[in-house]
Design an enzyme around this catalytic site. Structure first.
Site, PDB file in Angstrom:
ATOM      1  N   GLU A 141     -17.746   2.637  15.064  1.00 53.09           N
ATOM      2  CA  GLU A 141     -17.410   3.508  16.211  1.00 53.09           C
ATOM      3  C   GLU A 141     -17.953   4.934  16.133  1.00 53.09           C
ATOM      4  O   GLU A 141     -17.219   5.882  16.416  1.00 53.09           O
ATOM      5  CB  GLU A 141     -15.883   3.567  16.386  1.00 53.09           C
ATOM      6  CG  GLU A 141     -15.225   2.210  16.542  1.00 53.09           C
ATOM      7  CD  GLU A 141     -13.711   2.298  16.775  1.00 53.09           C
ATOM      8  OE1 GLU A 141     -13.138   3.395  16.655  1.00 53.09           O
ATOM      9  OE2 GLU A 141     -13.106   1.260  17.080  1.00 53.09           O
TER      10      GLU A 141
ATOM     11  N   GLU B 145     -13.725  -8.477  16.892  1.00 51.89           N
ATOM     12  CA  GLU B 145     -12.291  -8.148  17.059  1.00 51.89           C
ATOM     13  C   GLU B 145     -11.790  -8.626  18.423  1.00 51.89           C
ATOM     14  O   GLU B 145     -11.268  -7.850  19.217  1.00 51.89           O
ATOM     15  CB  GLU B 145     -12.083  -6.628  16.933  1.00 51.89           C
ATOM     16  CG  GLU B 145     -12.631  -6.039  15.646  1.00 51.89           C
ATOM     17  CD  GLU B 145     -12.396  -4.536  15.510  1.00 51.89           C
ATOM     18  OE1 GLU B 145     -11.555  -3.979  16.226  1.00 51.89           O
ATOM     19  OE2 GLU B 145     -13.084  -3.915  14.687  1.00 51.89           O
TER      20      GLU B 145
END
Ligand code: XIL
Length: 365
Positions: free
Chosen positions: A162, A269
């Site tokens: 991220e 995820e």
């Protein structure tokens, strides 16, 4: 006439027994197969885990359905490296031992992230912000220690998580890592991970990759890093989605763009919220009162899962894994995100660990 009657009776018997055999095989197939078996010729199917669920019914469900696990929290920098000279490998070790015992693959998650970082990492003894040189040294020690410990046991690492900004006009996320080091920490992280375990597949992992602007930034960063010889070897798309997002078109375009890089891709995820997608955390409001798993929500979710897996199967040549984020609706991180305390039902198994409509949608093809 008589002959004909006997003959047709025999044929009927034969047909009936054939149908019986076919049905019992089907029954066996349904009860004896897990997600990993349905997807055997496509990609491994994984789940994120905590040491707590590696016992009892949840452990059985993991073993029967999945062939890969990811530690949900136990290998993040905060939990695994709480103080400068102290590592806590208990959780990580127990997950790896469980995986080895049950012949499951392990994805490591994650070596460098702006969240769940231990407070000490950015500060010196006096509480002042450390220099770039000190922070990079600490990052190197961290990555080397953790990756070496699990060398040969973890086949893939989310090295950097991220770092791309969600803001259209900003490239990198404005994190303490970036403020102290500039973007150099990203390439260093990949280099050090590669040195510690040259056999591990190294991922850049991020969310909201379905947004075309963010996606273009991720692709540009990966291309630039690879052009410099940095070992970014694969891309992780987190896949925190909802029944109403992404659209089939968005997902298709996302995969087409990433597949063009000719690198392995994974959905790392996956979960599909039953609430309309919201990107920012917020407090609970009166309009959040209805948290029932209504037939409408159940159906909307199942349809979205069906659409997603159809695209996943289509891109099986690029996609080398799909991992769910949490095992069942008993507990999901979405029970607290984006709305604190709002129960969600984002997975394929319900609170009693039974397969939901969404499960059927995923395995019916
Ligand atoms: C989440 C965990 O599921 C929670 O238990 C924890 O409190 C916060 O982090 N992106 C990631 C994951 O890369 O590590 C996050 O996991 C979810 C979003």
């Amino acid at each position: 006439m008589k002959f004909r009657q006997v003959h047709s009776r025999n044929i009927t018997k034969l047909l009936l027994s054939g149908i019986f055999v076919a049905l019992s095989c089907l029954g066996q197939k349904v009860s004896g197969q897990g997600l990993k078996d349905y997807y055997r010729s496509f990609f491994p199917v994984g789940v994120s885990v905590s040491p707590r669920i590696l016992q009892g019914g949840e452990a059985q469900l993991i073993i029967s359905q999945f062939n890969s696990v990811t530690p949900e929290n136990d290998m993040k920098m905060g939990p695994i490296h709480p103080r400068e000279n102290e590592y806590n490998f208990r959780g990580g070790d127990s997950i790896v031992a469980f995986a080895l015992r049950n012949k499951l693959k392990v994805r490591g998650h994650t070596l460098c992230w702006h969240n769940q970082v231990p407070a000490w990492i950015f500060k010196d003894d006096k509480g002042d912000t450390v220099s770039k040189a000190v922070l990079l040294k600490r990052l190197k020690d961290h990555i080397t220690t953790v990756v070496t410990r699990y060398k040969g046991k973890i086949y893939a690492w989310d090295v950097v998580n991220e770092v791309i900004s969600d803001k259209k006009e900003e490239f990198y996320r404005n994190s303490a890592w970036l403020r102290i080091c500039g973007p150099e920490f990203i390439e260093k992280a990949f280099q050090w991970a590669h040195e510690a375990d040259p056999g591990a597949l190294l991922f850049y992992n991020d969310y909201n990759e379905i947004d075309p602007v963010k996606r273009a930034k991720i692709i540009r960063m990966v291309k630039d890093l690879r052009a410099k010889g940095v070992p970014v070897q694969a891309i992780g798309l987190q896949g925190h989605w909802a029944f109403n997002e992404p659209s089939e078109e968005q997902l298709e375009k996302t995969f087409a763009d990433f597949a063009a890089l000719k690198l392995p891709l994974q959905i790392t995820e996956l979960d599909i919220s039953v609430y309309p997608k919201e990107h920012e955390a917020r407090g609970r409001k009166g309009s959040d009162a209805d948290t029932s798993f209504s037939p409408e929500r159940e159906n909307g979710q199942a349809e979205q899962y069906r659409r997603c897996f159809a695209v996943f199967r289509k891109y099986k040549n690029s996609l080398t894994g799909v991992t769910f984020w949490n095992l069942s609706d008993r507990r999901s991180w979405l029970d607290n995100f984006p709305v604190e305390g709002r129960k969600d039902y984002p997975l394929l198994f319900d609170r009693n660990l039974q397969p939901k409509k969404a499960f059927t949608a995923v395995v019916s093809f």
